[in-house]
Design an enzyme around this catalytic site. Structure first.
Site, mmCIF file in Angstrom:
data_model
loop_
_atom_site.group_PDB
_atom_site.id
_atom_site.type_symbol
_atom_site.label_atom_id
_atom_site.label_comp_id
_atom_site.label_asym_id
_atom_site.label_seq_id
_atom_site.Cartn_x
_atom_site.Cartn_y
_atom_site.Cartn_z
ATOM 1 N N SER A 124 4.990 47.269 13.312
ATOM 2 C CA SER A 124 5.277 47.164 14.736
ATOM 3 C C SER A 124 5.370 48.554 15.370
ATOM 4 O O SER A 124 4.394 49.303 15.359
ATOM 5 C CB SER A 124 6.572 46.365 14.937
ATOM 6 O OG SER A 124 6.739 46.015 16.283
ATOM 7 N N ASP A 131 -0.215 36.738 16.055
ATOM 8 C CA ASP A 131 0.853 37.658 16.428
ATOM 9 C C ASP A 131 0.516 38.293 17.779
ATOM 10 O O ASP A 131 -0.450 39.057 17.888
ATOM 11 C CB ASP A 131 1.003 38.734 15.356
ATOM 12 C CG ASP A 131 2.108 39.727 15.665
ATOM 13 O OD1 ASP A 131 2.859 39.506 16.637
ATOM 14 O OD2 ASP A 131 2.227 40.728 14.930
ATOM 15 N N HIS A 137 5.276 37.617 13.601
ATOM 16 C CA HIS A 137 5.266 39.081 13.648
ATOM 17 C C HIS A 137 6.082 39.705 12.527
ATOM 18 O O HIS A 137 5.999 40.915 12.309
ATOM 19 C CB HIS A 137 5.813 39.545 15.002
ATOM 20 C CG HIS A 137 5.804 41.026 15.187
ATOM 21 N ND1 HIS A 137 4.650 41.794 15.138
ATOM 22 C CD2 HIS A 137 6.820 41.917 15.402
ATOM 23 C CE1 HIS A 137 4.949 43.059 15.325
ATOM 24 N NE2 HIS A 137 6.260 43.165 15.486
#
Length: 460
Positions: free
Chosen positions: A283, A341, A410
């Protein structure tokens, strides 16, 4: 005097059981025959044994031969040739390397203190010397040499700025936080297996309030702010990511300066031998890993060893010019994305290639035609471009993950699970799957300790 003849075991049995015993004896003693006759019997005798089926003509490759093959191809697994022929179908050695680097990112998450009531909030819970041991990867052959901190460039407004007096919790205004570590391989066996000394820079995802605010600053800004302006062709990156990368406080160096110091020290110490830098993150950590890889090439131009980025669920980072500059430096980027995602499809309402209709971005079709033409003319600060090679995953293809929420799609554990199951684009999943958190191969990646559900929900 009569001499006695000692027959082998099966022939000493009664005749009625002779044939069955001989068959069983052949099967159980095949390896013994191969070992005994290889040294003291001639080639003709071995050939006769192979012809009768007592010896196998093809022996499985040994662990030493597998390691020797891996050493020869380590540059391919680091993406020097763009991972050509390794992604579809996914090569097993590359799969193990991806999961191994994912374990380092998982270790960064496990070490971060998410508890806002704790006195060590936003810091590392473990000392540097025992970080890998507490997170379950002490047998990896790596040693942590540096803790990394990121500082937000934003500050909450104070009461003297015209804002009403209010008591803000300390966890809300935390600017500097521990974001990852640098680890270097020091185990001789692991160095021999890898074919070089590997340095891992592992970065976690979003964890503090101000980091979330930085994520929302999605307009593009010049990568080299000192030059002023942004002419055509100037590399531009997301404003919030660049702020986290370059900002510093009174007590902390910026993430960029800390990495430069540590990389320079490692290169001076081990520069004469094969060396590689692998940056991995999830991320926000994936975006910062991409910026770090670019900066390493800029800071050590001409002397940089192999630099590779392995990112999980990373957002877009910069524009098309930044992508071209990154490619010119020789940085190898492998973006592992889950098509379900949403984080991998932001920031930027559309991508740089979608204006001309050559992009697969699903959001491109939602942009009105007049707005797309206006963006093309104005060279907007909202046009992003994806970088590197993509390894596409899909949680919808996995029966165990059907109906997952966006947050779970995610999560890093979801990515590791999908990588361990992936076969190819034509055969998305293996028939029998394996949990990413369980031991996959003792020689490559030990298992990690499980995190609590509370920690997983706070990840970005």
């Amino acid at each position: 005097m009569s001499s006695s003849i000692h027959l082998p075991y099966p022939y000493s049995l009664c005749p009625s059981k002779k044939l069955l015993s001989v068959a069983c004896w052949r099967v159980s003693n095949r390896r013994k025959l191969s070992k005994n006759y290889s040294g003291r019997c001639g080639n003709s005798r071995r050939w006769r044994l192979k012809r009768k089926g007592w010896l196998s003509s093809k022996e499985p490759p040994s662990a030493a031969s597998k390691q020797a093959e891996f050493r020869k191809k380590w540059m391919d697994y680091q993406g020097v040739n763009g991972w050509e022929g390794l992604l579809d179908p996914l090569d097993d050695n590359l799969r193990r390397e991806i999961l191994r680097y994912g374990d380092f990112v998982e270790a960064a998450y496990c070490s971060f203190d998410f508890d806002s009531s704790s006195p060590t909030y936003a810091m590392c819970k473990y000392p540097r010397s025992s970080l890998l041991r507490h997170t379950g990867i002490c047998g990896s052959g790596y040693r942590v040499t540096k803790n990394l901190y990121a500082t937000c460039g934003l500050e909450l407004p104070s009461c003297g700025d015209g804002w009403p007096a209010m008591k803000v919790p300390g966890w809300v205004s935390t600017r500097s936080s521990w974001i990852g570590f640098v680890a270097i391989c020091e185990d001789g066996k692991e160095i021999s297996r890898l074919g070089r000394r590997d340095v891992v820079i592992a970065l976690r995802g979003t964890g503090t309030c101000l980091e979330w605010i930085e994520n929302m600053r999605v307009n593009l800004t010049c990568m080299h702010r000192g030059r002023g302006g942004h002419a055509d062709g100037e590399p531009m990156v997301q404003n919030g990511f660049l702020s986290l990368f370059t900002s510093k406080s009174a007590t902390r160096l910026s993430l960029r300066d800390t990495v430069r110091e540590e990389v320079g020290r490692i290169m001076r110490m081990h520069g004469g031998k094969p060396l590689s830098f692998t940056l991995t993150g999830h991320s926000l950590g994936a975006a910062l890993a991409t910026l770090t890889a670019y900066d390493i090439h800029v800071a050590f131009e001409g002397t940089t060893p192999t630099v590779t980025v392995v990112s999980f669920g990373g957002p877009r980072v910069g524009n098309r010019s930044f992508r071209h500059r990154l490619e010119e430096t020789g940085t190898n980027v492998l973006r592992i994305v889950n098509t379900d995602d949403p984080v991998t499809k932001v920031p930027g309402f559309i991508t740089d290639g979608s204006l001309s209709g050559h992009c697969d971005d699903s959001a491109a079709g939602l942009v009105p035609r007049w707005l797309r033409q206006r963006l093309m003319q104005d060279s907007s600060e909202w046009l992003y471009a994806d970088v590197g090679r993509e390894l596409k995953l899909s949680s919808r293809e996995c029966p165990h993950m059907y109906g997952l929420s966006m947050a779970t799609s995610h999560d890093l554990k979801t990515y590791l699970k999908l990588v361990s199951c992936l076969v190819s684009s034509k055969c998305p999943l293996r028939a029998t799957t394996q949990r990413a958190t369980e031991p996959r191969d003792p020689a490559f990646a030990p298992s990690l300790v499980k995190q609590s559900v509370t920690v997983q929900t706070q990840r970005a």
